[in-house]
Design a protein around this motif. Structure first.
Motif, PDB file in Angstrom:
ATOM      1  N   GLY A  45      53.616  47.821  54.859  1.00 10.61           N
ATOM      2  CA  GLY A  45      53.762  49.181  54.337  1.00 10.61           C
ATOM      3  C   GLY A  45      55.159  49.696  54.594  1.00 10.61           C
ATOM      4  O   GLY A  45      55.790  49.326  55.573  1.00 10.61           O
ATOM      5  N   PRO A  46      55.637  50.571  53.724  1.00 14.84           N
ATOM      6  CA  PRO A  46      57.023  51.026  53.831  1.00 14.84           C
ATOM      7  C   PRO A  46      57.317  51.863  55.073  1.00 14.84           C
ATOM      8  O   PRO A  46      58.403  51.786  55.623  1.00 14.84           O
ATOM      9  N   ALA A  47      56.382  52.662  55.562  1.00 12.02           N
ATOM     10  CA  ALA A  47      56.650  53.522  56.713  1.00 12.02           C
ATOM     11  C   ALA A  47      56.849  52.701  57.984  1.00 12.02           C
ATOM     12  O   ALA A  47      57.793  52.909  58.742  1.00 12.02           O
ATOM     13  N   ALA A  48      55.950  51.771  58.218  1.00 10.84           N
ATOM     14  CA  ALA A  48      56.031  50.943  59.420  1.00 10.84           C
ATOM     15  C   ALA A  48      57.061  49.834  59.266  1.00 10.84           C
ATOM     16  O   ALA A  48      57.552  49.301  60.248  1.00 10.84           O
ATOM     17  N   ALA A  49      57.372  49.516  58.030  1.00 11.00           N
ATOM     18  CA  ALA A  49      58.253  48.380  57.765  1.00 11.00           C
ATOM     19  C   ALA A  49      59.649  48.572  58.328  1.00 11.00           C
ATOM     20  O   ALA A  49      60.238  47.634  58.853  1.00 11.00           O
ATOM     21  N   ASN A  50      60.193  49.771  58.250  1.00  7.89           N
ATOM     22  CA  ASN A  50      61.568  50.003  58.689  1.00  7.89           C
ATOM     23  C   ASN A  50      61.735  49.748  60.191  1.00  7.89           C
ATOM     24  O   ASN A  50      62.631  49.021  60.598  1.00  7.89           O
ATOM     25  N   ASP A  51      60.874  50.349  61.001  1.00 12.62           N
ATOM     26  CA  ASP A  51      60.962  50.147  62.450  1.00 12.62           C
ATOM     27  C   ASP A  51      60.631  48.717  62.829  1.00 12.62           C
ATOM     28  O   ASP A  51      61.305  48.125  63.669  1.00 12.62           O
ATOM     29  N   ASP A  52      59.576  48.187  62.215  1.00 11.59           N
ATOM     30  CA  ASP A  52      59.192  46.805  62.508  1.00 11.59           C
ATOM     31  C   ASP A  52      60.285  45.835  62.080  1.00 11.59           C
ATOM     32  O   ASP A  52      60.569  44.866  62.782  1.00 11.59           O
ATOM     33  N   MET A  53      60.875  46.106  60.954  1.00 14.35           N
ATOM     34  CA  MET A  53      61.929  45.232  60.443  1.00 14.35           C
ATOM     35  C   MET A  53      63.125  45.227  61.388  1.00 14.35           C
ATOM     36  O   MET A  53      63.676  44.167  61.696  1.00 14.35           O
ATOM     37  N   LYS A  54      63.505  46.407  61.872  1.00 14.67           N
ATOM     38  CA  LYS A  54      64.630  46.486  62.807  1.00 14.67           C
ATOM     39  C   LYS A  54      64.325  45.718  64.086  1.00 14.67           C
ATOM     40  O   LYS A  54      65.173  44.988  64.604  1.00 14.67           O
ATOM     41  N   ALA A  55      63.114  45.880  64.591  1.00 14.44           N
ATOM     42  CA  ALA A  55      62.724  45.180  65.823  1.00 14.44           C
ATOM     43  C   ALA A  55      62.696  43.677  65.606  1.00 14.44           C
ATOM     44  O   ALA A  55      63.176  42.911  66.443  1.00 14.44           O
ATOM     45  N   LEU A  56      62.127  43.262  64.495  1.00 18.23           N
ATOM     46  CA  LEU A  56      62.051  41.829  64.207  1.00 18.23           C
ATOM     47  C   LEU A  56      63.433  41.225  63.972  1.00 18.23           C
ATOM     48  O   LEU A  56      63.727  40.117  64.441  1.00 18.23           O
ATOM     49  N   LEU A  57      64.266  41.928  63.272  1.00 17.47           N
ATOM     50  CA  LEU A  57      65.621  41.423  63.036  1.00 17.47           C
ATOM     51  C   LEU A  57      66.413  41.332  64.342  1.00 17.47           C
ATOM     52  O   LEU A  57      67.164  40.373  64.548  1.00 17.47           O
ATOM     53  N   ALA A  58      66.220  42.303  65.222  1.00 17.49           N
ATOM     54  CA  ALA A  58      66.885  42.251  66.525  1.00 17.49           C
ATOM     55  C   ALA A  58      66.399  41.048  67.331  1.00 17.49           C
ATOM     56  O   ALA A  58      67.194  40.352  67.967  1.00 17.49           O
ATOM     57  N   GLU A  59      65.107  40.791  67.280  1.00 16.16           N
ATOM     58  CA  GLU A  59      64.542  39.636  67.995  1.00 16.16           C
ATOM     59  C   GLU A  59      65.020  38.323  67.388  1.00 16.16           C
ATOM     60  O   GLU A  59      65.367  37.392  68.111  1.00 16.16           O
ATOM     61  N   VAL A  60      65.068  38.252  66.073  1.00 18.24           N
ATOM     62  CA  VAL A  60      65.566  37.042  65.408  1.00 18.24           C
ATOM     63  C   VAL A  60      67.025  36.810  65.774  1.00 18.24           C
ATOM     64  O   VAL A  60      67.429  35.679  66.072  1.00 18.24           O
ATOM     65  N   LYS A  61      67.809  37.858  65.800  1.00 14.00           N
ATOM     66  CA  LYS A  61      69.224  37.720  66.178  1.00 14.00           C
ATOM     67  C   LYS A  61      69.352  37.254  67.621  1.00 14.00           C
ATOM     68  O   LYS A  61      70.157  36.376  67.925  1.00 14.00           O
ATOM     69  N   ARG A  62      68.548  37.823  68.511  1.00 12.48           N
ATOM     70  CA  ARG A  62      68.578  37.423  69.918  1.00 12.48           C
ATOM     71  C   ARG A  62      68.222  35.945  70.059  1.00 12.48           C
ATOM     72  O   ARG A  62      68.891  35.196  70.776  1.00 12.48           O
ATOM     73  N   LEU A  63      67.191  35.527  69.361  1.00 13.23           N
ATOM     74  CA  LEU A  63      66.780  34.128  69.417  1.00 13.23           C
ATOM     75  C   LEU A  63      67.827  33.203  68.803  1.00 13.23           C
ATOM     76  O   LEU A  63      68.081  32.112  69.317  1.00 13.23           O
ATOM     77  N   ALA A  64      68.438  33.634  67.723  1.00 17.29           N
ATOM     78  CA  ALA A  64      69.487  32.826  67.092  1.00 17.29           C
ATOM     79  C   ALA A  64      70.680  32.673  68.030  1.00 17.29           C
ATOM     80  O   ALA A  64      71.248  31.578  68.144  1.00 17.29           O
ATOM     81  N   ASP A  65      71.043  33.746  68.714  1.00 20.01           N
ATOM     82  CA  ASP A  65      72.137  33.679  69.688  1.00 20.01           C
ATOM     83  C   ASP A  65      71.782  32.724  70.825  1.00 20.01           C
ATOM     84  O   ASP A  65      72.620  31.951  71.290  1.00 20.01           O
ATOM     85  N   ARG A  66      70.532  32.783  71.268  1.00 18.85           N
ATOM     86  CA  ARG A  66      70.076  31.902  72.361  1.00 18.85           C
ATOM     87  C   ARG A  66      70.119  30.440  71.922  1.00 18.85           C
ATOM     88  O   ARG A  66      70.572  29.572  72.672  1.00 18.85           O
ATOM     89  N   VAL A  67      69.651  30.164  70.714  1.00 17.80           N
ATOM     90  CA  VAL A  67      69.677  28.794  70.199  1.00 17.80           C
ATOM     91  C   VAL A  67      71.113  28.303  70.099  1.00 17.80           C
ATOM     92  O   VAL A  67      71.422  27.158  70.455  1.00 17.80           O
ATOM     93  N   GLU A  68      71.998  29.155  69.623  1.00 19.96           N
ATOM     94  CA  GLU A  68      73.410  28.784  69.506  1.00 19.96           C
ATOM     95  C   GLU A  68      74.003  28.451  70.874  1.00 19.96           C
ATOM     96  O   GLU A  68      74.724  27.461  71.023  1.00 19.96           O
ATOM     97  N   ALA A  69      73.679  29.259  71.884  1.00 13.71           N
ATOM     98  CA  ALA A  69      74.181  29.004  73.241  1.00 13.71           C
ATOM     99  C   ALA A  69      73.618  27.689  73.778  1.00 13.71           C
ATOM    100  O   ALA A  69      74.348  26.902  74.397  1.00 13.71           O
ATOM    101  N   LEU A  70      72.334  27.435  73.533  1.00 11.02           N
ATOM    102  CA  LEU A  70      71.723  26.190  73.994  1.00 11.02           C
ATOM    103  C   LEU A  70      72.320  24.977  73.288  1.00 11.02           C
ATOM    104  O   LEU A  70      72.532  23.931  73.912  1.00 11.02           O
TER     105      LEU A  70
END
Length: 83
Positions: A18-43
């Protein structure tokens, strides 16, 4: 590391919520994906350094500690076998 396929998959999943929950969830998920991508890159960087260290028989202060320890064990094993 390429994030586009992961980001698109996350967008599809969040978009279904849904569009209302999507914005906050999307930001949280994108932040987590970025964190994980950074971790994978470091590893991956650490793994590359370790592989390069293990490719040489020489000991160096600049190589990862685990490579130094492994080489020390190998040298001790070889010296024990020669006795």
């Amino acid at each position: 590391m390429k994030l586009k396929p992961i980001v698109l998959a996350v967008a599809l999943v969040v978009g279904a919520a849904g569009p209302a929950a999507a914005n906050d969830d999307m930001k949280a998920l994108l932040a987590e994906v970025k964190r994980l991508a950074d971790r994978v890159e470091a590893l991956e960087k650490q793994n590359k350094e370790l592989e390069q260290s293990l490719a040489s028989d020489r000991l160096s202060e600049k190589e990862p500690e685990i490579a130094t320890r492994l080489k020390a064990v190998e040298f001790q094993t070889l010296s024990m076998q020669k006795q």
